[in-house]
Design a protein around this motif. Structure first.
Motif, PDB file in Angstrom:
ATOM      1  N   GLN A   1       0.811  -1.087  -0.090  1.00  0.00           N
ATOM      2  CA  GLN A   1      -0.044  -0.084   0.036  1.00  0.00           C
ATOM      3  C   GLN A   1       0.867   1.171  -0.123  1.00  0.00           C
ATOM      4  OE1 GLN A   1      -3.011  -0.413  -0.764  1.00  0.00           O
ATOM      5  NE2 GLN A   1      -4.519  -0.235   1.035  1.00  0.00           N
ATOM      6  N   VAL A   2       0.222   2.117  -0.821  1.00  0.00           N
ATOM      7  CA  VAL A   2       1.041   3.469  -0.811  1.00  0.00           C
ATOM      8  C   VAL A   2       0.207   4.664  -0.218  1.00  0.00           C
ATOM      9  CG1 VAL A   2       2.058   5.220  -2.277  1.00  0.00           C
ATOM     10  CG2 VAL A   2       2.595   2.880  -2.796  1.00  0.00           C
TER      11      VAL A   2
ATOM     12  N   SER B   1       3.839   7.436   1.715  1.00  0.00           N
ATOM     13  CA  SER B   1       4.357   6.570   2.812  1.00  0.00           C
ATOM     14  C   SER B   1       4.100   5.307   2.742  1.00  0.00           C
ATOM     15  CB  SER B   1       3.912   7.142   4.088  1.00  0.00           C
ATOM     16  OG  SER B   1       2.557   7.481   4.201  1.00  0.00           O
ATOM     17  N   GLY B   2       4.426   4.343   3.465  1.00  0.00           N
ATOM     18  CA  GLY B   2       4.113   2.922   3.327  1.00  0.00           C
ATOM     19  C   GLY B   2       5.078   2.212   2.565  1.00  0.00           C
ATOM     20  N   ARG B   3       5.296   2.637   1.210  1.00  0.00           N
ATOM     21  CA  ARG B   3       6.292   2.155   0.307  1.00  0.00           C
ATOM     22  C   ARG B   3       6.971   3.248  -0.511  1.00  0.00           C
ATOM     23  NH1 ARG B   3       3.253  -2.933  -2.885  1.00  0.00           N
ATOM     24  NH2 ARG B   3       2.817  -4.235  -1.180  1.00  0.00           N
ATOM     25  N   THR B   4       8.083   2.840  -1.194  1.00  0.00           N
ATOM     26  CA  THR B   4       8.726   3.790  -1.930  1.00  0.00           C
ATOM     27  C   THR B   4       8.011   4.114  -3.354  1.00  0.00           C
ATOM     28  OG1 THR B   4      10.930   4.339  -3.046  1.00  0.00           O
ATOM     29  CG2 THR B   4      10.208   1.801  -2.839  1.00  0.00           C
ATOM     30  N   ILE B   5       8.367   5.011  -3.625  1.00  0.00           N
ATOM     31  CA  ILE B   5       7.671   5.673  -4.981  1.00  0.00           C
ATOM     32  C   ILE B   5       8.547   5.690  -6.045  1.00  0.00           C
ATOM     33  CG2 ILE B   5       5.640   6.540  -4.117  1.00  0.00           C
ATOM     34  CD1 ILE B   5       6.636   9.177  -4.613  1.00  0.00           C
TER      35      ILE B   5
ATOM     36  N   ASN C   1      10.022   3.984  -7.924  1.00  0.00           N
ATOM     37  CA  ASN C   1       9.939   3.188  -9.068  1.00  0.00           C
ATOM     38  C   ASN C   1       8.577   3.248  -9.825  1.00  0.00           C
ATOM     39  OD1 ASN C   1       8.348   1.878  -7.291  1.00  0.00           O
ATOM     40  ND2 ASN C   1       8.906  -0.100  -7.642  1.00  0.00           N
ATOM     41  N   ARG C   2       7.955   4.157  -9.469  1.00  0.00           N
ATOM     42  CA  ARG C   2       6.650   4.548 -10.071  1.00  0.00           C
ATOM     43  C   ARG C   2       6.420   5.974 -10.672  1.00  0.00           C
ATOM     44  NH1 ARG C   2       1.799   2.075  -7.571  1.00  0.00           N
ATOM     45  NH2 ARG C   2       2.142   0.768  -6.107  1.00  0.00           N
TER      46      ARG C   2
ATOM     47  N   ASN D   1      13.015  11.436  -5.110  1.00  0.00           N
ATOM     48  CA  ASN D   1      13.012  10.238  -4.571  1.00  0.00           C
ATOM     49  C   ASN D   1      13.387   9.959  -3.335  1.00  0.00           C
ATOM     50  OD1 ASN D   1      11.506   9.478  -6.857  1.00  0.00           O
ATOM     51  ND2 ASN D   1      13.000   8.555  -8.031  1.00  0.00           N
TER      52      ASN D   1
ATOM     53  N   ASN E   1      10.771  10.709  -1.126  1.00  0.00           N
ATOM     54  CA  ASN E   1       9.634  10.177  -1.483  1.00  0.00           C
ATOM     55  C   ASN E   1       8.392  11.043  -1.716  1.00  0.00           C
ATOM     56  OD1 ASN E   1       9.307   7.241  -2.276  1.00  0.00           O
ATOM     57  ND2 ASN E   1       8.076   6.993  -0.125  1.00  0.00           N
TER      58      ASN E   1
END
Length: 124
Positions: free
Chosen positions: A1-2, A25-29, A31-32, A74, A77
Motif C-alpha cells: 500500500q502507498v 508513505s508505506g512504500r517507496t515511489i 519506481n513509480r 525520490n 518520497n
C-alpha cells in the motif's frame, strides 16, 4: 500500500504562485510514475501533469503547459507541482496519484493509489 498526502493548497489571487507537495508513505515511489490531477466543482477529474519514475520524462495538460512544473525527489518520497501564473480556472481540488507503471501517463486508469486532495482557490 502507498499512502499519499497532499499539501500546499490555499487561496491566492490570480497571477500568484503555489507549490503543492505530495508525500508518500508505506512504500517507496521511486519506481513509480506519478501524476497530478484536479477536479473543479461540477466537473470531472482531469489530468494536470505526470512524471516518470526517474524524473527524466514529464507531460502536461495543454491548459497548464508553460505555467506548471512537476518534479520529484525520490530520496524524500515526494512529488511537487509548482504552479505559476495561476488563473481562476485553475480553482479545483488537486490530487496526487501513484502509478504501478514507471513512465508517464495521463490516463487516470493507469494510477492505483490516490491522495485525499488539497484545495486550490484562485480569485480574480
Amino acid at each position: 500500500q502507498v499512502q499519499l498526502g497532499e499539501s500546499g493548497g490555499g487561496l491566492v489571487q490570480a497571477g500568484a504562485s503555489l507549490r503543492l507537495s505530495c508525500v508518500a508513505s508505506g512504500r517507496t515511489i521511486s519506481n513509480r510514475g506519478m501524476g497530478w490531477f484536479r477536479q473543479a466543482p461540477g466537473k470531472e477529474r482531469e489530468f494536470v501533469a505526470a512524471i516518470s519514475f526517474s524524473g527524466s520524462s514529464t507531460t502536461y495538460a495543454d491548459s497548464v503547459k508553460g505555467r506548471f512544473t512537476i518534479s520529484r525527489d525520490n530520496a524524500k518520497n515526494t512529488v511537487y507541482l509548482q504552479m505559476n501564473s495561476l488563473k481562476p480556472e485553475d480553482t479545483a481540488v488537486y490530487y496526487c496519484a501513484a502509478s504501478p507503471y514507471s513512465n508517464v501517463h495521463s490516463n487516470q486508469n493507469r494510477y492505483d493509489f490516490w491522495g485525499q486532495g488539497t484545495q486550490v482557490t484562485v480569485s480574480s
